[in-house]
Scaffold this motif. Structure first.
Motif, PDB file in Angstrom:
ATOM      1  N   CYS A  89      15.470   4.639  19.700  1.00 42.81           N
ATOM      2  CA  CYS A  89      16.335   5.434  19.222  1.00 42.81           C
ATOM      3  C   CYS A  89      14.547   6.154  18.724  1.00 42.81           C
ATOM      4  CB  CYS A  89      16.894   5.513  18.011  1.00 42.81           C
ATOM      5  SG  CYS A  89      18.514   4.169  18.398  1.00 42.81           S
ATOM      6  N   TRP A 117      18.065   0.013  13.014  1.00 43.19           N
ATOM      7  CA  TRP A 117      17.510  -0.163  14.154  1.00 43.19           C
ATOM      8  C   TRP A 117      16.493  -1.498  13.473  1.00 43.19           C
ATOM      9  CZ3 TRP A 117      15.495   5.735  14.144  1.00 43.19           C
ATOM     10  CH2 TRP A 117      16.935   6.494  14.256  1.00 43.19           C
ATOM     11  N   SER A 131      18.273   0.484  18.481  1.00 46.98           N
ATOM     12  CA  SER A 131      19.451   0.440  18.164  1.00 46.98           C
ATOM     13  C   SER A 131      20.206  -0.156  18.359  1.00 46.98           C
ATOM     14  CB  SER A 131      20.118   1.213  18.406  1.00 46.98           C
ATOM     15  OG  SER A 131      21.530   1.983  17.720  1.00 46.98           O
TER      16      SER A 131
END
Length: 174
Positions: A164, A91, A157
């Motif tokens: 996330c 991420w 993400s």
């Protein structure tokens, strides 16, 4: 089709062993662990009409801003571990700040409209970041530039196109 389902419904007789007689279910034994004697501790929880427990929510002074905001302030080492988790999952870390820190209404009070829904982004998301120390430096810069603001770190993400992870790293000093 009907002949197939009819043939499946018929089965061969099942032999029942007569060596162990079938007994009717008579309930759980008294030795089960949930029939243990009641605790004499007044702070223990029971499932009766009286529940004695610690108060965990203050309904009037209980603003919670992000994940982990109920904890004491995180140290730089703890923040680095959270950022490492974001990076390990692929991420992109992003730093945001806001003076209020929660959703609020200022200009319009109609349904679905919130002025404070989005926080202000500090620079651009840190695409391709592989070092938690770089994120900690940006957090420090943001906190120095905006000492009267809340600061949070988000993990976006690229695959899912959503946030996330998100947690509060600094509350205002004033």
């Amino acid at each position: 089709m009907a002949s197939i389902s009819a043939s499946l419904a018929v089965s061969a007789p099942v032999e029942v062993s007569t060596s162990t007689p079938n007994r009717a279910f008579s309930g759980l034994s008294k030795s089960a662990s949930f029939f243990a004697p009641k605790s004499v501790n007044p702070l223990s929880i029971n499932n009766g009409s009286r529940i004695n427990a610690m108060l965990v929510v203050d309904p009037y002074n209980n603003l919670k801003y992000e994940t982990l905001s109920y904890l004491p302030p995180l140290t730089d080492e703890q923040i680095a571990k959270q950022v490492d988790y974001i990076i390990r999952n692929g991420w992109n870390p992003c730093i945001e700040f806001d003076r209020v820190g929660s959703v609020h209404r200022t200009n319009f009070s109609g349904s679905g409209y919130y002025d404070g829904r989005y926080w202000i982004m500090w620079k651009l998301p840190m695409f391709g970041c592989t070092d938690a120390a770089a994120v900690l430096r940006e957090i420090a810069e943001c906190a120095k530039a905006h000492p009267d603001s809340f600061v949070r770190v988000l993990g976006f993400s690229a695959l899912r196109q959503v946030q996330c992870a998100g947690f509060l790293v600094k509350k205002p000093s004033v």
